[in-house]
Design an enzyme around this catalytic site. Structure first.
Site, PDB file in Angstrom:
ATOM      1  N   HIS A 173       0.755  -1.252  -0.014  1.00  0.00           N
ATOM      2  CA  HIS A 173       0.039  -0.037  -0.070  1.00  0.00           C
ATOM      3  C   HIS A 173       1.069   1.112  -0.026  1.00  0.00           C
ATOM      4  O   HIS A 173       2.103   1.399   0.366  1.00  0.00           O
ATOM      5  CB  HIS A 173      -0.986   0.140   1.301  1.00  0.00           C
ATOM      6  CG  HIS A 173      -0.238   0.258   2.455  1.00  0.00           C
ATOM      7  ND1 HIS A 173       0.052   1.257   3.052  1.00  0.00           N
ATOM      8  CD2 HIS A 173       0.326  -0.828   3.505  1.00  0.00           C
ATOM      9  CE1 HIS A 173       0.552   0.994   4.192  1.00  0.00           C
ATOM     10  NE2 HIS A 173       0.764  -0.299   4.565  1.00  0.00           N
ATOM     11  N   CYS A 175       3.591  -4.584   6.397  1.00  0.00           N
ATOM     12  CA  CYS A 175       3.254  -4.468   4.978  1.00  0.00           C
ATOM     13  C   CYS A 175       4.435  -4.016   4.408  1.00  0.00           C
ATOM     14  O   CYS A 175       5.424  -3.681   4.812  1.00  0.00           O
ATOM     15  CB  CYS A 175       2.116  -3.336   5.138  1.00  0.00           C
ATOM     16  SG  CYS A 175       0.504  -3.697   5.671  1.00  0.00           S
TER      17      CYS A 175
END
Length: 418
Positions: free
Chosen positions: A344, A362
């Protein structure tokens, strides 16, 4: 369309006997749910509760017996599952063909199976209906032979299992996308080989692959290596009326056609803190990243994109560790694991990307690169993360490619003969 090696098999005599016995004792079965939605290709075939008599036509005996004989379903059998194959034997004969007709004379389409001793209708038969199967063959004397046998299918069952495909009709997916089939009820282990035998995959170009049971309610299919770019795939779950244990039957057959997009592969190396992106084998971009900090490391392994969200909110306020609680708006989120690892955009860490790991597991990229990646990827595109402190746990996402081929085939309910 070329036939893919999907390791189908014709149900054994044991399986056929078990199916008939289950129908006679329980008289009832099921078909599919996937990821909370039915396949748009599903066609629910409800049977007709029409009665049926018995009929059997025999070849006149003139010298040594020759020709084919239907062995299953048995002559004049009642309560036959709607999924039944037609099994037969040959004596002093060759070149068999099978015809199946309803009492009204309507022909049923089907195909001879690989063993050359059975024939399978292309769809579930109508419930409560009489059928006549005819085996035609060429006798040893060169003359045609024809022998018939009749049976009646069971009444429409009340206990059914819904079967569904995660992928929809004509969807375009990445080269790492597994075919995912889900069942609305756990399939007992003793029935999984029969169910798997009714799952078929065809691809153009042809590529070797196999089914792997993820759980009692989910089975996946992947090729030996990533799907080739541009591959056209047609797969079918021929489970309508199929015995699935405990008096349950498959609800219907489901067919789906999909296509594979370009080969889009992302490789992230923690040593360099960079993502290398290739498209159809050519490097097209190198992107600085920030991965999970030591207390929340990113997982090393091969994953695929599970879902994409242009805007979302990451909320971990229920985490037992106060240090891991946050609620943050996120752009260009692409899920990789069920545990919450994503690719992301992270504009707050752009000064750290390419140098230091600061995320909660992430793969952080810049706002610009997050948008660029989001516009390029599809569900099923592959990402491999290397050299982090933690290994990816199989089952945490679609981890079909995190297993070697030898590991993957062990999940098949039918022995692999490749």
């Amino acid at each position: 369309m070329a036939a893919m090696r999907s390791h189908r098999r014709t149900p054994s005599r044991k399986s056929a006997w078990r199916a008939l016995s289950a129908a006679a004792l329980a008289g009832t079965l099921a078909l599919l749910t996937a990821c909370g939605s039915d396949s748009p290709a599903a066609s629910w075939n409800d049977g007709k509760n029409e009665g049926g008599g018995q009929q059997q036509q025999q070849q006149e005996d003139s010298g040594p017996k020759q020709g084919g004989t239907v062995t299953s379903p048995a002559a004049d059998a009642k309560d036959v599952p709607a999924s039944t194959p037609i099994a037969f034997t040959l004596e002093n004969a060759s070149n068999p063909t099978v015809e199946l007709k309803s009492a009204s004379g309507e022909s049923v389409k089907g195909a001879m199976q690989e063993d050359g001793k059975s024939w399978l209708p292309e769809g579930a038969l109508d419930y409560g209906t009489k059928y006549t199967a005819t085996v035609n063959a060429t006798g040893a004397d060169g003359k045609p032979t024809s022998n018939s046998s009749s049976f009646t299918t069971m009444a429409k069952p009340s206990k059914v299992v819904r079967v569904s495909s995660f992928l929809g009709e004509n969807q375009v997916v990445g080269v790492g996308m597994p075919i995912i089939v889900q069942f609305g009820r756990a399939v007992p282990k003793d029935y999984r080989d029969d169910v798997q035998a009714r799952l078929s995959v065809q691809s153009t170009p042809e590529q070797e692959g196999i089914w792997h049971w993820i759980s009692p309610t989910e089975v996946h299919y992947r090729p030996k290596t990533y799907w080739q770019s541009g591959t056209k795939i047609s797969y079918k779950m021929q489970t309508g009326g199929l015995p699935m244990g405990d008096g349950y039957y498959g609800r219907a057959d489901v067919s789906v056609e999909i296509k594979i997009g370009p080969s889009f592969i992302m490789t992230v190396d923690n040593k360099t803190k960079k993502m290398t992106v290739t498209k159809d084998g050519k490097v097209i971009k190198t992107i600085p990243v920030s991965l999970g900090k030591p207390s929340t490391p990113s997982s090393s392994g091969t994953m695929v994109v599970i879902e994409k969200q242009r805007k979302t909110v990451f909320d971990t306020m229920d985490d037992p560790n106060p240090a891991n609680r946050y609620r943050t708006p996120i752009d260009f989120a692409q899920r990789l694991t069920w545990s919450g690892q994503f690719i992301h955009a992270a504009p707050w860490s752009e000064g750290k990307q390419g140098r230091v790991n600061v995320s909660h597991g992430c793969v952080n990229v810049s706002e610009a690169m997050g948008g660029w990646l989001f516009g390029q990827t599809r569900i099923g595109d592959v990402i491999t993360v290397k050299n982090t402190e933690e290994k990816l746990e199989n089952g945490n996402g679609w981890t079909d490619w995190n297993m070697s081929w030898d590991q993957y085939v062990k999940g098949s309910a039918i022995p692999y003969n490749g």
